[in-house]
Design a protein around this motif. Structure first.
Motif, PDB file in Angstrom:
ATOM      1  N   ASP A   1     -13.076   1.067 -19.876  1.00 17.80           N
ATOM      2  CA  ASP A   1     -12.919   2.432 -19.367  1.00 17.80           C
ATOM      3  C   ASP A   1     -12.204   3.363 -20.342  1.00 17.80           C
ATOM      4  O   ASP A   1     -12.113   4.562 -20.084  1.00 17.80           O
TER       5      ASP A   1
ATOM      6  N   THR B   1       0.806  -1.213   0.000  1.00 15.11           N
ATOM      7  CA  THR B   1       0.000   0.000   0.000  1.00 15.11           C
ATOM      8  C   THR B   1       0.844   1.270   0.000  1.00 15.11           C
ATOM      9  O   THR B   1       0.314   2.346  -0.234  1.00 15.11           O
TER      10      THR B   1
ATOM     11  N   ASN C   1      -8.986   3.263 -20.869  1.00 16.35           N
ATOM     12  CA  ASN C   1      -7.764   3.614 -20.154  1.00 16.35           C
ATOM     13  C   ASN C   1      -6.562   2.966 -20.851  1.00 16.35           C
ATOM     14  O   ASN C   1      -6.183   1.835 -20.539  1.00 16.35           O
TER      15      ASN C   1
ATOM     16  N   LEU D   1      -7.739  -7.018 -16.005  1.00 15.55           N
ATOM     17  CA  LEU D   1      -7.390  -5.599 -16.038  1.00 15.55           C
ATOM     18  C   LEU D   1      -7.429  -5.050 -17.458  1.00 15.55           C
ATOM     19  O   LEU D   1      -7.831  -3.904 -17.678  1.00 15.55           O
TER      20      LEU D   1
ATOM     21  N   LEU E   1      -5.440  -3.783  -5.906  1.00 14.75           N
ATOM     22  CA  LEU E   1      -6.711  -3.836  -6.608  1.00 14.75           C
ATOM     23  C   LEU E   1      -7.826  -3.296  -5.721  1.00 14.75           C
ATOM     24  O   LEU E   1      -8.681  -2.519  -6.171  1.00 14.75           O
ATOM     25  N   LYS E   2      -7.814  -3.681  -4.452  1.00 13.12           N
ATOM     26  CA  LYS E   2      -8.824  -3.182  -3.506  1.00 13.12           C
ATOM     27  C   LYS E   2      -8.746  -1.670  -3.345  1.00 13.12           C
ATOM     28  O   LYS E   2      -9.752  -1.014  -3.089  1.00 13.12           O
ATOM     29  N   LEU E   3      -7.545  -1.111  -3.489  1.00 10.49           N
ATOM     30  CA  LEU E   3      -7.353   0.337  -3.373  1.00 10.49           C
ATOM     31  C   LEU E   3      -7.577   1.059  -4.698  1.00 10.49           C
ATOM     32  O   LEU E   3      -7.373   2.262  -4.784  1.00 10.49           O
ATOM     33  N   ASP E   4      -7.982   0.309  -5.733  1.00  9.93           N
ATOM     34  CA  ASP E   4      -8.226   0.843  -7.074  1.00  9.93           C
ATOM     35  C   ASP E   4      -6.953   1.438  -7.697  1.00  9.93           C
ATOM     36  O   ASP E   4      -7.025   2.380  -8.475  1.00  9.93           O
ATOM     37  N   GLN E   5      -5.816   0.877  -7.337  1.00  8.23           N
ATOM     38  CA  GLN E   5      -4.536   1.260  -7.935  1.00  8.23           C
ATOM     39  C   GLN E   5      -4.221   0.203  -9.000  1.00  8.23           C
ATOM     40  O   GLN E   5      -3.395  -0.682  -8.815  1.00  8.23           O
ATOM     41  N   LEU E   6      -4.916   0.330 -10.114  1.00 12.74           N
ATOM     42  CA  LEU E   6      -4.934  -0.731 -11.112  1.00 12.74           C
ATOM     43  C   LEU E   6      -3.615  -0.901 -11.847  1.00 12.74           C
ATOM     44  O   LEU E   6      -3.187  -2.031 -12.094  1.00 12.74           O
TER      45      LEU E   6
ATOM     46  N   ARG F   1     -11.010  -4.410 -18.279  1.00  9.72           N
ATOM     47  CA  ARG F   1     -11.458  -3.188 -17.594  1.00  9.72           C
ATOM     48  C   ARG F   1     -10.891  -1.944 -18.277  1.00  9.72           C
ATOM     49  O   ARG F   1     -11.587  -0.941 -18.428  1.00  9.72           O
TER      50      ARG F   1
END
Length: 91
Positions: free
Chosen positions: A64, A6, A66, A57, A33-38, A60
């Protein structure tokens, strides 16, 4: 003491340690991933050799629009040729 993904220092400690196991990399990717830091998660999924989550990913990223995330995840795949139809969104 286990390092956490983290923080930047924790991620650096994990990647600098040659004895870090694929499972540890996978756990770190899950935290990110849980922190949306893809994009960061893509790095660790790549180190873990987890093509399934890298493909998730990529999907996704396509949804998106991205490109940065797409490039990050795609560059870490072992199989570099995802089906072309996956690269288009159907809206």
């Amino acid at each position: 003491m286990a390092k956490s993904a983290t923080t930047w220092e924790g991620r650096r400690a994990l990647t600098d340690n040659p004895a870090t196991s694929p499972a540890t990399y996978g756990n770190a990717a899950g935290e990110l991933l849980k922190l949306d830091q893809l994009a960061e998660a893509a790095v660790f999924f790549g180190l873990a050799g987890d093509d399934q989550n890298l493909n998730m990913l990529i999907d996704r990223a396509v949804e998106d629009g991205n490109f940065f995330l797409f490039k990050e995840a795609y560059s870490r795949l072992k199989d570099k040729f995802p089906p072309r139809d996956r690269l288009r969104t159907h809206k």
